[in-house]
Design an enzyme around this catalytic site. Structure first.
Site, PDB file in Angstrom:
ATOM      1  N   PHE A 245       0.867  -1.191   0.000  1.00  0.00           N
ATOM      2  CA  PHE A 245       0.000   0.000   0.000  1.00  0.00           C
ATOM      3  C   PHE A 245       0.903   1.241   0.000  1.00  0.00           C
ATOM      4  CE2 PHE A 245      -2.236  -3.370   2.307  1.00  0.00           C
ATOM      5  CZ  PHE A 245      -3.420  -3.472   1.597  1.00  0.00           C
ATOM      6  N   ASP A 266       0.837  -1.035  -4.969  1.00  0.00           N
ATOM      7  CA  ASP A 266      -0.398  -0.292  -4.739  1.00  0.00           C
ATOM      8  C   ASP A 266      -1.349  -0.628  -5.890  1.00  0.00           C
ATOM      9  OD1 ASP A 266      -1.020   2.344  -2.800  1.00  0.00           O
ATOM     10  OD2 ASP A 266      -2.294   2.222  -4.580  1.00  0.00           O
ATOM     11  N   SER A 267      -2.648  -0.463  -5.654  1.00  0.00           N
ATOM     12  CA  SER A 267      -3.599  -0.752  -6.728  1.00  0.00           C
ATOM     13  C   SER A 267      -3.883   0.481  -7.587  1.00  0.00           C
ATOM     14  CB  SER A 267      -4.908  -1.282  -6.131  1.00  0.00           C
ATOM     15  OG  SER A 267      -5.433  -0.329  -5.245  1.00  0.00           O
ATOM     16  N   ASN A 292      -3.519  -5.770  -6.596  1.00  0.00           N
ATOM     17  CA  ASN A 292      -4.283  -5.854  -5.365  1.00  0.00           C
ATOM     18  C   ASN A 292      -3.357  -6.454  -4.311  1.00  0.00           C
ATOM     19  OD1 ASN A 292      -5.823  -7.016  -3.217  1.00  0.00           O
ATOM     20  ND2 ASN A 292      -7.637  -6.833  -4.502  1.00  0.00           N
ATOM     21  N   ALA A 293      -3.175  -5.735  -3.219  1.00  0.00           N
ATOM     22  CA  ALA A 293      -2.180  -6.153  -2.222  1.00  0.00           C
ATOM     23  C   ALA A 293      -2.504  -7.521  -1.628  1.00  0.00           C
ATOM     24  CB  ALA A 293      -2.089  -5.116  -1.116  1.00  0.00           C
ATOM     25  N   ASP A 313       0.650  -0.613   5.177  1.00  0.00           N
ATOM     26  CA  ASP A 313      -0.064   0.638   5.501  1.00  0.00           C
ATOM     27  C   ASP A 313      -1.359   0.714   4.696  1.00  0.00           C
ATOM     28  OD1 ASP A 313      -0.743   3.135   6.427  1.00  0.00           O
ATOM     29  OD2 ASP A 313       0.642   4.216   5.112  1.00  0.00           O
ATOM     30  N   CYS A 353      -5.093   2.788  10.162  1.00  0.00           N
ATOM     31  CA  CYS A 353      -5.617   4.146  10.329  1.00  0.00           C
ATOM     32  C   CYS A 353      -7.118   4.113  10.589  1.00  0.00           C
ATOM     33  CB  CYS A 353      -5.258   5.022   9.132  1.00  0.00           C
ATOM     34  SG  CYS A 353      -5.858   4.370   7.576  1.00  0.00           S
TER      35      CYS A 353
END
Ligand code: SAH
Length: 410
Positions: A245, A266-267, A292-293, A313, A353
């Site tokens: 990410f 990252d996507s 896609n992670a 992240d 987050c």
């Protein structure tokens, strides 16, 4: 609510002794009043007894049902948070109060923010400026207005005047989140420049340089709340690194200073395009992967790939309480796969987050993953958001970011 309980809410002499600016009063329930007495600054619509003549974005005096004055608040006619407290005193001049608060927010950060020309100048409730976010990216200020009151013409003018006084030669750009304007029942508005003509710049954090363009990116441009964590991660990172990410590459480019190889995923293609330009700017080689992670972590761990440093992240998985369980499953899966791919002596930097996932819960998810992966984890650092995103102790919603750093062994 006494001024002693939430000292930042007290206003200077300008506000005192006069009638609240718009002369309107809202009455709140005992539950609402108790919430304010505990130091919180929100009153939910369900605790609003009356606000008969209050219009969108007005400053109102707040009374309990016995007629006791509790402070002044900004009223929203549409949000579930009907009142956001801005002062324990009557507010006679809202624009003047705004200028004072913006000035105080800038002063608060002066001794705290180091080694960067990008940081958050005002953080909404945490600076007693509900609904106002201003981020600085070198010579461009990027602002977001999230409430009816902050959208008022007099509020905008005051804000711009104060920013101009503090940052004379700086461009001010507004980022509009259309769905938030819709929720706040504000008329549509385009993103654009409020002052100046510059649309792009380069900012620097810990010697790492980044492109910033007012027309690109998510949030106000970058994830400045992670800034201090980039530096913290750099202190332990080594060997082969994977940044999952990665957005525009902030962790990856910090890791590249100390790691032999960095792969980042990252996507979002637009984010990776900026990441690649950032790598060029810093003369670092990073392997950027658009994927896609979850799929990539699954494939890479199945293929037996190994790393010495992994950063996770992800975006906020739990947007509300209801999605908590799914969110925890997502965090568990990512952390489990990362742990399986770490060599002995490896470093895991794992973040959440989601406000709805507390630190204890997040620690438990990682602990659970460590048991499944049969790895020993030693907690090196338990971190949160950078100090320019202050956490107001009586307003838990202002604290949301968790960043845990572990040493991982077999
Ligand atoms: N680490 C970054 C911030 C990451 S924000 C920094 O410090 O700047 C979360 C990122 O996850 C966004 O860039 C978003 O594009 C990306 N993302 C969201 N869902 C994803 C998915 N399923 N796979 C890969 N990336 C995803």
């Amino acid at each position: 609510m006494s001024a002693a309980k939430q000292p930042g809410l007290a206003v200077g002499p300008r506000g005192q002794g006069k009638a609240p600016f718009e002369g309107r009063t809202a009455v709140i329930s005992l539950r609402g009043a108790n919430r304010l007495k505990s130091g919180h600054v929100w009153v939910y619509r369900s605790d609003l007894v009356s606000a008969t003549d209050a219009g969108p974005g007005m400053v109102v005096g707040v009374n309990d049902e016995r007629g006791r004055f509790l402070g002044s608040a900004l009223y929203s006619s549409s949000s579930q948070i009907a009142l956001r407290m801005i002062s324990t005193a009557p507010v006679a001049d809202f624009p003047a109060l705004l200028r004072e608060r913006v000035g105080a927010a800038i002063a608060y950060r002066k001794p705290l923010v180091r080694d960067t020309d990008a940081y958050r100048l005002t953080f909404s409730e945490a600076d007693f400026l509900p609904g106002l976010i201003v981020d600085r990216y070198n010579d461009i200020l990027s602002l977001q207005i999230l409430t009816q009151a902050m959208d008022r013409e007099d509020a905008r003018a005051a804000l711009l005047a104060e920013l101009t006084e503090n940052f004379a030669a700086t461009t001010v750009a507004e980022r509009v989140e259309p769905h938030i304007r819709e929720l706040e029942q504000l008329p549509p508005r385009a993103s654009g420049l409020l002052r100046g003509e510059q649309t792009s710049t380069i900012f620097t954090m810990h010697g790492v340089r980044f492109h910033f363009d007012v027309r690109e990116g998510q949030k106000t441009g970058a994830f400045l709340d992670q800034r201090e964590n980039y530096a913290a991660a750099t202190a332990y990172a080594h060997g082969d690194a994977l940044d999952v990410f990665c957005y525009q590459g902030a962790f990856a480019l910090h890791l590249a200073k100390v790691c032999a190889q960095v792969t980042a995923v990252d996507s979002s293609r637009p984010a990776l395009e900026v990441a690649d330009r950032n790598a060029l700017l810093n003369r670092h080689e990073v392997e950027w992967i658009e994927a896609n992670a979850f799929d990539l972590m699954k494939d890479y761990s199945a293929a037996g790939r190994q790393y010495d440093t992994i950063v996770l992240d992800p975006p906020a998985f739990a947007k509300n309480r209801k999605s908590l369980e799914t969110a925890l499953r997502g965090y568990k899966e990512l952390n489990l796969r990362a742990l399986k791919m770490l060599r002995p002596g490896g470093v895991l930097v794992t973040c959440s987050c989601s406000y709805h996932v507390g630190e204890a819960e997040f620690l438990e998810v990682v602990a659970d993953a460590s048991r499944d992966a049969r790895k020993t984890l030693r907690l090196l650092e338990r971190r949160g958001q950078a100090k320019d995103h202050p956490v107001l102790i009586n307003v838990p919603e202002t604290g949301y970011l968790k960043c845990l750093i572990f040493n991982v062994s077999n």
